[in-house]
Design a protein around this motif. Sequence first.
Motif, PDB file in Angstrom:
ATOM      1  N   GLN A 195       0.804  -1.217   0.000  1.00 14.37           N
ATOM      2  CA  GLN A 195       0.000   0.000   0.000  1.00 14.37           C
ATOM      3  C   GLN A 195       0.840   1.271   0.000  1.00 14.37           C
ATOM      4  N   THR A 196       2.096   1.140  -0.369  1.00 14.67           N
ATOM      5  CA  THR A 196       2.957   2.323  -0.439  1.00 14.67           C
ATOM      6  C   THR A 196       3.095   2.865  -1.857  1.00 14.67           C
ATOM      7  N   TRP A 197       2.439   2.190  -2.809  1.00 11.72           N
ATOM      8  CA  TRP A 197       2.427   2.645  -4.190  1.00 11.72           C
ATOM      9  C   TRP A 197       0.996   2.767  -4.665  1.00 11.72           C
ATOM     10  N   GLN A 198       0.776   3.722  -5.577  1.00  9.90           N
ATOM     11  CA  GLN A 198      -0.535   3.866  -6.200  1.00  9.90           C
ATOM     12  C   GLN A 198      -0.363   3.862  -7.719  1.00  9.90           C
ATOM     13  N   PHE A 199      -1.407   3.387  -8.390  1.00 12.45           N
ATOM     14  CA  PHE A 199      -1.350   3.188  -9.838  1.00 12.45           C
ATOM     15  C   PHE A 199      -2.638   3.671 -10.486  1.00 12.45           C
ATOM     16  N   ILE A 200      -2.486   4.207 -11.670  1.00 13.22           N
ATOM     17  CA  ILE A 200      -3.640   4.565 -12.496  1.00 13.22           C
ATOM     18  C   ILE A 200      -3.326   4.143 -13.921  1.00 13.22           C
ATOM     19  N   THR A 201      -4.288   3.534 -14.572  1.00 12.35           N
ATOM     20  CA  THR A 201      -4.135   3.202 -15.989  1.00 12.35           C
ATOM     21  C   THR A 201      -5.290   3.821 -16.757  1.00 12.35           C
ATOM     22  N   LYS A 202      -5.014   4.320 -17.945  1.00 12.09           N
ATOM     23  CA  LYS A 202      -6.021   5.054 -18.722  1.00 12.09           C
ATOM     24  C   LYS A 202      -5.908   4.676 -20.181  1.00 12.09           C
ATOM     25  N   GLN A 203      -7.037   4.571 -20.837  1.00  9.79           N
ATOM     26  CA  GLN A 203      -7.059   4.348 -22.281  1.00  9.79           C
ATOM     27  C   GLN A 203      -7.052   5.711 -22.970  1.00  9.79           C
ATOM     28  N   LEU A 204      -5.967   6.026 -23.650  1.00 10.81           N
ATOM     29  CA  LEU A 204      -5.848   7.320 -24.319  1.00 10.81           C
ATOM     30  C   LEU A 204      -6.662   7.377 -25.598  1.00 10.81           C
ATOM     31  N   ASN A 205      -6.692   6.259 -26.306  1.00  6.59           N
ATOM     32  CA  ASN A 205      -7.458   6.160 -27.552  1.00  6.59           C
ATOM     33  C   ASN A 205      -7.720   4.673 -27.784  1.00  6.59           C
ATOM     34  N   PRO A 206      -8.383   4.281 -28.862  1.00  5.51           N
ATOM     35  CA  PRO A 206      -8.743   2.869 -29.030  1.00  5.51           C
ATOM     36  C   PRO A 206      -7.578   1.882 -29.006  1.00  5.51           C
ATOM     37  N   THR A 207      -6.360   2.330 -29.269  1.00  5.39           N
ATOM     38  CA  THR A 207      -5.249   1.390 -29.359  1.00  5.39           C
ATOM     39  C   THR A 207      -4.144   1.612 -28.334  1.00  5.39           C
ATOM     40  N   HIS A 208      -4.243   2.636 -27.501  1.00  4.27           N
ATOM     41  CA  HIS A 208      -3.157   2.939 -26.574  1.00  4.27           C
ATOM     42  C   HIS A 208      -3.656   3.055 -25.135  1.00  4.27           C
ATOM     43  N   TYR A 209      -2.914   2.399 -24.242  1.00  4.23           N
ATOM     44  CA  TYR A 209      -3.104   2.571 -22.799  1.00  4.23           C
ATOM     45  C   TYR A 209      -1.853   3.224 -22.231  1.00  4.23           C
ATOM     46  N   ILE A 210      -2.060   3.983 -21.157  1.00  8.99           N
ATOM     47  CA  ILE A 210      -0.940   4.572 -20.445  1.00  8.99           C
ATOM     48  C   ILE A 210      -1.132   4.324 -18.962  1.00  8.99           C
ATOM     49  N   SER A 211      -0.057   3.930 -18.283  1.00  7.47           N
ATOM     50  CA  SER A 211      -0.120   3.645 -16.857  1.00  7.47           C
ATOM     51  C   SER A 211       0.893   4.494 -16.120  1.00  7.47           C
ATOM     52  N   ILE A 212       0.561   4.811 -14.883  1.00  6.67           N
ATOM     53  CA  ILE A 212       1.440   5.607 -14.043  1.00  6.67           C
ATOM     54  C   ILE A 212       1.576   4.932 -12.695  1.00  6.67           C
ATOM     55  N   ALA A 213       2.788   4.918 -12.158  1.00  4.07           N
ATOM     56  CA  ALA A 213       3.080   4.378 -10.835  1.00  4.07           C
ATOM     57  C   ALA A 213       3.712   5.477 -10.002  1.00  4.07           C
ATOM     58  N   MET A 214       3.210   5.649  -8.770  1.00  2.00           N
ATOM     59  CA  MET A 214       3.778   6.654  -7.879  1.00  2.00           C
ATOM     60  C   MET A 214       3.931   6.077  -6.486  1.00  2.00           C
ATOM     61  N   GLU A 215       5.080   6.315  -5.895  1.00  2.00           N
ATOM     62  CA  GLU A 215       5.328   5.889  -4.517  1.00  2.00           C
ATOM     63  C   GLU A 215       4.755   6.951  -3.584  1.00  2.00           C
ATOM     64  N   ILE A 216       3.460   6.826  -3.340  1.00  2.00           N
ATOM     65  CA  ILE A 216       2.718   7.868  -2.635  1.00  2.00           C
ATOM     66  C   ILE A 216       1.807   7.210  -1.605  1.00  2.00           C
ATOM     67  N   PRO A 217       1.752   7.737  -0.368  1.00  2.00           N
ATOM     68  CA  PRO A 217       0.913   7.112   0.667  1.00  2.00           C
ATOM     69  C   PRO A 217      -0.569   7.178   0.328  1.00  2.00           C
TER      70      PRO A 217
END
Length: 238
Positions: A195-217
């Motif tokens: 639980q020391t990391w948080q993640f978000i993934t998003k579909q930018l368009n029909p063929t691309h996903y982007i994910s982000i990882a942050m070491e955040i409480p």
Amino acid sequence: MLVTWFLDVDGWTPSKEDWQRLLSYVPQNEVNLIERYRFVKDQKFALCSRLLQRKLIHQVHGVDYQNIRIERTGKPFWVDCTNARWNYNVSHQGSIVAIACHDLYRIGIDVVCITDKSPKLTIDQFFKNFTLYFGSREWAQIHSSPNPLECFYQLWSLKEAYVKALGIGIGFDISRVQFDLDNGIDFYLDDQLTQTWQFITKQLNPTHYISIAMEIPLHERLNSIEWIQLDTHELDRL
């Protein structure tokens, strides 16, 4: 402060004059690396990545392009940054180049293109190449998903974002990392819920996903991230 940008370079065909002008904004050693790429697409990715890094540093810290020195260990970094915690990460695939930074927390991003699969392989054959990189809970999600390939790429992107945030690259056993997407994004490291990391993934368009990882409480909950799309003309020096 969190900054998140991306470019879609599909269809971008700079003139010879524009290309040379943009190349002039990066040091010669980086120009040499860009020009080593055989294919134009890879050269465009390399140049856009380097210009996005300089644009980000210029906008956030007010430093002129010619005074920005960038080096790389496991991830690129600005040599002369006075804030030891400020960091950024960059990624590209398909037609997307993306960058993100934060001044307090380690950050990593990854772009995946869900059409980037060898047409010579069936999905099952393709998955066999990655048997050792995913855990049992992840394979269960992939095979039960209505779109297994899309699920596969989402999970892969999250893994890559985490490893890129660490900045250690080659040598990290990616099978140590698992994600459960059934109820948000649960993160397991060595099979322990973390639980020391948080993640978000998003579909930018029909063929691309982007994910982000942050070491955040967790008490600083990341509910959403606004990815701002830039145009290629915004790569020009300010």
